[in-house]
Design an enzyme around this catalytic site. Sequence first.
Site, mmCIF file in Angstrom:
data_model
loop_
_atom_site.group_PDB
_atom_site.id
_atom_site.type_symbol
_atom_site.label_atom_id
_atom_site.label_comp_id
_atom_site.label_asym_id
_atom_site.label_seq_id
_atom_site.Cartn_x
_atom_site.Cartn_y
_atom_site.Cartn_z
ATOM 1 N N LYS A 130 0.683 -1.597 0.104
ATOM 2 C CA LYS A 130 0.039 0.033 0.147
ATOM 3 C C LYS A 130 1.209 1.083 0.251
ATOM 4 O O LYS A 130 2.072 0.963 0.610
ATOM 5 C CB LYS A 130 -0.963 -0.234 1.566
ATOM 6 C CG LYS A 130 -2.365 1.253 1.452
ATOM 7 C CD LYS A 130 -2.726 0.365 0.046
ATOM 8 C CE LYS A 130 -4.434 1.067 0.456
ATOM 9 N NZ LYS A 130 -5.903 0.806 -0.801
ATOM 10 N N ASP A 170 -6.643 5.059 -4.082
ATOM 11 C CA ASP A 170 -7.951 4.360 -3.465
ATOM 12 C C ASP A 170 -8.187 5.787 -2.891
ATOM 13 O O ASP A 170 -8.419 6.652 -3.609
ATOM 14 C CB ASP A 170 -6.943 4.124 -2.031
ATOM 15 C CG ASP A 170 -7.470 4.094 -0.499
ATOM 16 O OD1 ASP A 170 -7.514 2.346 -1.031
ATOM 17 O OD2 ASP A 170 -7.149 4.546 0.267
HETATM 18 P P1 NAP Z 1 -12.941 8.388 -2.296
HETATM 19 O O1 NAP Z 1 -13.424 8.401 -4.126
HETATM 20 O O2 NAP Z 1 -12.130 9.018 -2.226
HETATM 21 O O3 NAP Z 1 -13.755 8.267 -1.849
HETATM 22 C C1 NAP Z 1 -14.175 8.834 -0.034
HETATM 23 C C2 NAP Z 1 -15.207 8.832 0.065
HETATM 24 O O4 NAP Z 1 -15.054 9.079 1.765
HETATM 25 C C3 NAP Z 1 -15.663 10.472 0.195
HETATM 26 O O5 NAP Z 1 -16.865 10.560 -0.059
HETATM 27 C C4 NAP Z 1 -15.113 10.837 1.215
HETATM 28 O O6 NAP Z 1 -15.660 12.303 1.834
HETATM 29 C C5 NAP Z 1 -14.978 10.232 2.275
HETATM 30 N N1 NAP Z 1 -14.530 10.465 3.011
HETATM 31 C C6 NAP Z 1 -12.979 9.979 3.262
HETATM 32 N N2 NAP Z 1 -12.694 10.409 4.224
HETATM 33 C C7 NAP Z 1 -13.129 10.600 5.306
HETATM 34 C C8 NAP Z 1 -12.729 10.868 6.466
HETATM 35 N N3 NAP Z 1 -12.005 10.957 7.244
HETATM 36 N N4 NAP Z 1 -14.101 11.314 6.980
HETATM 37 C C9 NAP Z 1 -15.294 10.960 6.671
HETATM 38 N N5 NAP Z 1 -15.096 10.488 5.282
HETATM 39 C C10 NAP Z 1 -14.203 11.027 4.901
HETATM 40 O O7 NAP Z 1 -12.268 7.012 -1.787
HETATM 41 P P2 NAP Z 1 -12.600 5.559 -2.142
HETATM 42 O O8 NAP Z 1 -12.051 4.802 -3.161
HETATM 43 O O9 NAP Z 1 -14.075 5.769 -2.493
HETATM 44 O O10 NAP Z 1 -12.938 4.703 -1.445
HETATM 45 C C11 NAP Z 1 -13.361 4.512 0.176
HETATM 46 C C12 NAP Z 1 -12.658 3.550 1.127
HETATM 47 O O11 NAP Z 1 -12.941 2.171 0.665
HETATM 48 C C13 NAP Z 1 -11.162 3.894 1.299
HETATM 49 O O12 NAP Z 1 -11.569 3.136 3.162
HETATM 50 C C14 NAP Z 1 -10.466 2.715 0.655
HETATM 51 O O13 NAP Z 1 -9.579 2.264 1.320
HETATM 52 C C15 NAP Z 1 -11.205 2.080 0.718
HETATM 53 N N6 NAP Z 1 -11.263 0.262 -0.944
HETATM 54 C C16 NAP Z 1 -11.177 0.943 -2.022
HETATM 55 C C17 NAP Z 1 -11.025 -0.112 -2.616
HETATM 56 C C18 NAP Z 1 -10.909 1.218 -4.320
HETATM 57 O O14 NAP Z 1 -10.915 0.559 -5.199
HETATM 58 N N7 NAP Z 1 -11.253 2.372 -4.398
HETATM 59 C C19 NAP Z 1 -10.981 -1.026 -2.871
HETATM 60 C C20 NAP Z 1 -10.640 -1.913 -1.569
HETATM 61 C C21 NAP Z 1 -10.850 -0.867 -0.185
HETATM 62 P P3 NAP Z 1 -15.172 13.817 1.182
HETATM 63 O O15 NAP Z 1 -14.875 13.952 -0.032
HETATM 64 O O16 NAP Z 1 -16.000 15.085 1.938
HETATM 65 O O17 NAP Z 1 -13.620 13.662 1.651
#
Ligand code: NAP
Length: 449
Positions: A130, A170
């Site tokens: 990561k 991510d």
């Molecule tokens: P993303 O597109 O950047 O979206 C993140 C979302 O979560 C946004 O709505 C953001 O709001 C909110 N958020 C982020 N940090 C926050 C915080 N500290 N408090 C409250 N809300 C928060 O990211 P993503 O890819 O969807 O990832 C979301 C989660 O899924 C993470 O835990 C990531 O590690 C996990 N994940 C992602 C993938 C993938 O393929 N992308 C795969 C496995 C797991 P704001 O816009 O206001 O920041």
Amino acid sequence: MAARLDEKLEPIFQDVLRRNPGESEFHQAVHEVLETLGPVLVKYPELAERKIIQRICEPERQIIFRVPWQDDRGETHINRAFRVEFNSALGPYKGGMRFHPSVYLGIIKFLGFEQIFKNALTGLPIGGGKGGSDFDPKGKSEDEIMRFCQSLMTELYRHLGEYTDVPAGDIGVGQREVGFLFGQYKRITNRYESGVFTGKGLSWGGSRARKEATGFGTVYFLEEMLKARNDGLEGKTCVVSGSGNVAVYAMEKIYELGGKVIACSDSSGIVVDEKGIDLDRVKRIKEVERRRISTYADEVKHAKYIEDGNIWAVPCEAALPCATQNELNGKDAKKLLQNGCIAVAEGANMPSTPEAIRLFLESGIAYGPGKAANAGGVATSALEMQQNASRDSWTFEHTEQRLHEIMKNIHRNCYETADEFGAPGNYVTGANIAGFLKVSQAMEAMGLI
Ligand code: NAP
């Protein structure tokens, strides 16, 4: 309070605390896995003798570097970036890059550690890693983001390679950022090495269904957990935290399978729409216009926006935390259970605190931990690598079908492993043990390296 550890495992955990001071999220992730490994050491005492657990807890390599860049006014900024290459027993290090101001070594190590087991569960040949940076993309221009990505890759490229380390997106890193990062890698190395990065655009080596995969996969996992209880998603009221990549496509699949989403959020607040969240609107606001989720309630008069609201207080039957780590605590878990929630599937990584997990498990609801439930993202990244290696491009239907099969297999594997180790219905135990056994067998076979 986290559960007590087995007497063989407690000293290992104490050692992790001592060697990694201040990295609370990493400690939490390690503790959660160790809590479930007691019965494994009884069945396979040789794993303790060979110190497999101690070896898994220590990353193979950790890279920390400076990322200097200039903003649009010519001012210089310095960020810190990380790549933790945790375990390559099953394949090249694989795991996303996160851009968020909260990023520090402890966050990247927790994510990398989780990734080892998650990737093992997919059944595909990928190790765990990561990376990320404390860079905050919010409010930055596209040029600034490009300059930052190029500066970061100018150092990171030397550590990557399709057989070595393959990053992806991510939080804060979507297709746009992957484009800038991959472009700089290609420029520096003079190699069109598609398989070095996943989450690419469709016209330059990306996979169909990758964007949707984490969210879709989480909902497939939820559906499997419900099926195991002779139930299904049809007609279920759901809440999904976040409104980013994972949340949006989790909502899409919930609708496809007959459920209804009544709330979503971002880090500023929550939106509740009892008539059902209008997903096309969310996609336009978040993916195209890149605005705040409050815009939704400005546009839809019957919807409610609550600044700093608690999404877990919204009554629902299924809850999907899809935002970030530790976003759902013990109080939230109690509230969900009081309100009749019967299933939780984690799209985010480690979104539930240890107290919340304990309450979910004690209550007997269906609880799908992130390392199993959200593994569809990295699984489809591995499918992207397969397409790149064979210079091929699969249809959406074919890729999604593979994703669906993989999620069913992960569910079955976790379910059966939990049964085998005396914890029926406990997907935490099932996921940790199934992932751990796969990695440890490969490590044993390769000797002490
Ligand atoms: P993303 O597109 O950047 O979206 C993140 C979302 O979560 C946004 O709505 C953001 O709001 C909110 N958020 C982020 N940090 C926050 C915080 N500290 N408090 C409250 N809300 C928060 O990211 P993503 O890819 O969807 O990832 C979301 C989660 O899924 C993470 O835990 C990531 O590690 C996990 N994940 C992602 C993938 C993938 O393929 N992308 C795969 C496995 C797991 P704001 O816009 O206001 O920041």
